[in-house]
Design an enzyme around this catalytic site. Structure first.
Site, mmCIF file in Angstrom:
data_model
loop_
_atom_site.group_PDB
_atom_site.id
_atom_site.type_symbol
_atom_site.label_atom_id
_atom_site.label_comp_id
_atom_site.label_asym_id
_atom_site.label_seq_id
_atom_site.Cartn_x
_atom_site.Cartn_y
_atom_site.Cartn_z
ATOM 1 N N TYR A 1 -2.705 -0.583 10.351
ATOM 2 C CA TYR A 1 -2.604 -0.926 8.933
ATOM 3 C C TYR A 1 -1.250 -0.469 8.385
ATOM 4 O O TYR A 1 -0.577 -1.228 7.673
ATOM 5 C CB TYR A 1 -3.745 -0.264 8.165
ATOM 6 C CG TYR A 1 -3.785 -0.621 6.699
ATOM 7 C CD1 TYR A 1 -4.233 -1.868 6.276
ATOM 8 C CD2 TYR A 1 -3.385 0.293 5.725
ATOM 9 C CE1 TYR A 1 -4.274 -2.199 4.919
ATOM 10 C CE2 TYR A 1 -3.431 -0.030 4.375
ATOM 11 C CZ TYR A 1 -3.874 -1.274 3.986
ATOM 12 O OH TYR A 1 -3.917 -1.590 2.646
ATOM 13 N N SER B 1 0.850 -1.182 0.000
ATOM 14 C CA SER B 1 0.000 0.000 0.000
ATOM 15 C C SER B 1 0.888 1.235 0.000
ATOM 16 O O SER B 1 2.036 1.195 0.466
ATOM 17 C CB SER B 1 -0.883 0.000 1.257
ATOM 18 O OG SER B 1 -1.533 1.248 1.437
#
Length: 266
Positions: free
Chosen positions: A148, A135
């Site tokens: 995350y 990501s």
């Protein structure tokens, strides 16, 4: 035994996973699809063709990596592992439950690491490739995404270190999409992205970049502007990025306060 090379794809029933599967199929790969939803996997195999297989496992289960590796070996051995499975919930750190915290770290970091370990012998035997789907938040710490970010920072570091360690034996690549238009981003996150002016890429765009990375000699690829720029800037001058993101903090806090009030009023 089929002459087609075998790709193992986790998170196969998700928004990105489904598109990745079809792109790999179009490029001539056989597929071993990995996800939790047995019925959805069976439907995908029925659509893709009988030469493909699926295994329904929870990657958080300690036995899952060995089960996946065994099935891949029975299919002739994998030449590609795509660690795509991931979970996220955008929330203040203090509002997370212990279970949510553990799940994000397990699914996004521990599970792909363990699956890579279980698959390594057959990947090396086939001079194969590992693609870890990370990501943009694996390079930029973002408020309300602390765990995350921790998991994706870890996956990026794992990919980089392993790529250097296995040089000449197994190719290890890392793809860092920005926000994608999939179910991992719920309506609240979509609304916040709109308020912040963040662009969300459709799965087809991410799949195009995934295939381009897979076919190239590159080891890493980030998607989207300004996300790629901020990732590089954050690595060199994080204090500059601090100020830019902290300016957005009032908008983020107000958004989640409004969402909380809406839920409380129901």
């Amino acid at each position: 035994m089929s002459a087609q090379k075998l790709a193992v794809l986790t998170g196969a029933t998700g928004g990105l996973g489904r598109v990745f599967a079809h792109r790999l199929l179009k490029d001539g790969w056989r597929l071993l699809l990995v996800a939790r939803q047995r019925n959805a996997l069976q439907a995908m195999v029925a659509q893709l063709g009988p030469e493909h297989q699926a295994i329904a496992v929870d990657l958080c289960d300690d036995k899952a990596p060995v089960q996946v590796a065994h099935q891949a070996a029975m299919m002739g051995g994998a030449s590609l592992l795509v660690n795509n499975a991931g979970v996220n919930r955008m929330v203040a750190f203090e509002d997370m439950t212990q279970a949510e915290l553990t799940q994000q770290l397990q699914v996004n970091l521990v599970s792909p690491t363990c699956l890579t370990y279980a698959m390594l012998d057959q990947l090396e035997a086939n001079q194969g490739t590992i693609v870890n789907i990370g990501s943009a938040l694996g390079a930029i710490g973002f408020p309300y995404q602390s765990v995350y970010c921790a998991s994706k920072f870890g996956l990026r570091g794992f990919s980089e270190a392993l790529s250097r360690e296995l040089d000449g034996r197994v190719s290890v690549k890392y793809l860092a999409p920005r926000a994608a238009d999939t179910a991992i981003n719920d309506e609240s996150v979509r609304l916040l992205n709109k308020k912040l002016g963040n662009t969300m890429d459709c799965p087809q765009v991410v799949a195009d970049e995934f295939m381009a990375l897979l076919k190239s000699k590159a080891k890493r690829k980030g998607l989207g502007f300004p996300e790629k720029f901020f990732a590089r800037l954050n690595g060199a001058l994080p204090e500059l990025v601090d100020g830019s993101i902290i300016k957005q903090l009032s908008t983020i806090r107000a958004h989640f306060a409004a969402q909380s009030a809406k839920l409380s009023s129901r």
